[in-house]
Design an enzyme around this catalytic site. Sequence first.
Site, PDB file in Angstrom:
ATOM      1  N   CYS A  90     -12.271 -32.016   0.424  1.00 49.80           N
ATOM      2  CA  CYS A  90     -12.483 -30.640  -0.034  1.00 49.80           C
ATOM      3  C   CYS A  90     -11.998 -30.486  -1.464  1.00 49.80           C
ATOM      4  O   CYS A  90     -11.134 -31.221  -1.923  1.00 49.80           O
ATOM      5  CB  CYS A  90     -11.768 -29.649   0.880  1.00 49.80           C
ATOM      6  N   GLY A 131     -10.391 -30.211 -10.142  1.00 49.04           N
ATOM      7  CA  GLY A 131      -9.906 -31.586  -9.982  1.00 49.04           C
ATOM      8  C   GLY A 131      -8.608 -31.672  -9.201  1.00 49.04           C
ATOM      9  O   GLY A 131      -8.280 -30.781  -8.432  1.00 49.04           O
ATOM     10  N   ARG A 135     -16.276 -21.127  -7.678  1.00 51.03           N
ATOM     11  CA  ARG A 135     -15.776 -21.110  -9.057  1.00 51.03           C
ATOM     12  C   ARG A 135     -16.263 -19.843  -9.749  1.00 51.03           C
ATOM     13  O   ARG A 135     -17.469 -19.581  -9.768  1.00 51.03           O
ATOM     14  CB  ARG A 135     -16.286 -22.344  -9.811  1.00 51.03           C
ATOM     15  N   CYS A 155      -0.658 -25.264   2.081  1.00 46.49           N
ATOM     16  CA  CYS A 155      -1.953 -24.996   2.714  1.00 46.49           C
ATOM     17  C   CYS A 155      -1.842 -24.004   3.867  1.00 46.49           C
ATOM     18  O   CYS A 155      -2.850 -23.470   4.320  1.00 46.49           O
ATOM     19  CB  CYS A 155      -2.579 -26.287   3.219  1.00 46.49           C
TER      20      CYS A 155
END
Lengths: 154, 380
Positions: free
Chosen positions: B199, B113, B16, B80
């Site tokens: 994950c 989230g 982050r 992905c």
Amino acid sequence: MLTANGQYATIRDDFFSTREGPLADIRLAGTICNACGEPSLGTVPACQNCQSPDLRPATLSREGKLFSYTVVRNRPPGDYKGPDNPFVPFPVGLVELPEGIRVLSVLDCALDEPHVGMAMVLDVYELYRNEEGAPVLSYRFRPATPSTNSEEKR
Amino acid sequence: MRPVYIAGVGIHKFGRFDDKPYTQMGLEAATMALADAKMPWSDVQLAYCARMYLPATSGVKILGQLGRTGISIVDIEAACASGGAALVQACMAIASGAKDTALVLGVEKMPRGFMDPRQLYEDWQIKTGLSQNPIPWAIRARRHMHEHGTTAEQIAKISVKNHRNSVHNPNAMYQKEFSLEQVLNSPLVNDPINLFSICAPNEGAAAVVLCSGDVAAKYTDAPIEVAGCAHKVALYTHFSVPLYTVSARVENPHVTQLTCGEVYEAAGIGPEDIDVLEVQDTDAFCELEAYEHIGLCPIGEGGRLIDDGTVAIGGSKPVNTSGGLISKGEPVGASHLGQIHEIVSQLRGTAGARQVEGAKVGLAHVIGAGGNCAVTVLKR
């Protein structure tokens, strides 16, 4: 109760055999491929299995068996219309219908009740009211035999 | 078709970085890969940027900072598998002889989230609550437990393994060990999958510089060969987001099996030849299932590989030496190229405490929404 044309609003109109009459008479609808026999939920432009565009409308069975399941423990993201404030965790599962299709569905039962192979039955119900105050129908499955000894009751 | 080589790799830590724009993270990864390859930006003939949650022409915005050389720079999205899909395009351009050099960048900056469901689901799925990404994996996990006797402990052990590996990876978001009890006692998200076995979507970037054999010597004395690289979309029907029906009549091979099959054939190898693997661990069960689909064991026996240590560092098939996505987080566009960074480090022998001794062949695998799957095999 109904929309201006006398029909129920639904989450997706092509999933339902009719939008009129008693809810207990409404079934899931889809197509069956005339080339390979593969069923679908809702209308599709071509068979997802064999690509044939030769499809016939079909009404799916109300009864099925639970193939597998999980539980949604946290409020789903976005514009979720189920019980909210407070959110109520709910089971979700794949219900296998005799036509040869497994449908992902909310399960109307206690969190600890689902088990692989359990007999399930369709329940067409009002998920929420839209901006006009009319009910919007969705589908879910519930155990064919109501449970008597479940500890985690919704 | 001619061979394609990796001349350099770069990575921006996954995690982050609230105050850092994606343009900076991407630039750092690209600059590192070019420096590693000893290749000036002006030598790059083609570039792709893999990303899912970033704005239009992200690749131009990032790479244009290095100077506008007029080459084709195209953004690619395949959920992905975005990084793998981009890598395939670049490899085809070089293998065909159309280009001699290419840069593939993956970058992402995702909200915290659950991912925004409108990217993947129809309105009715969001309204009914069928829009949580782990649902298909959780349902598959439950069925696997029912059919094959796989246990919650085996699934949790995969998370424990990956977190243990992450301690030695400075590019991972979480570099922390967790006990089996801690993983099993973490909150359930979608039963039987719990929080510490899943994950997190996050931020990061990774880049790969590719070249043909004709020019490789100009840039590197230790080229890594891309022995095979493929992207495929699942056949009917596949258990992946945004799932709502599955056939009970038709059972096609899994997309990971099909993609691996294509790559094994191109590389002239089989699963027995692989020394180190990075595989998609969106959740720990996803990794267990990948053991079976990649061919490390027969279907139904994935749990055995974690029990007997086969997939641990020191075992015969170490999986996710980097800590996997469970430890690194999943910046979707960057994830596959981050795996390539790890495999290249392993094949070069520079993976430090994570090093798999004598690794010569490595495989990277990603799978996600829409049934998108990519597999790359690298050889030294």
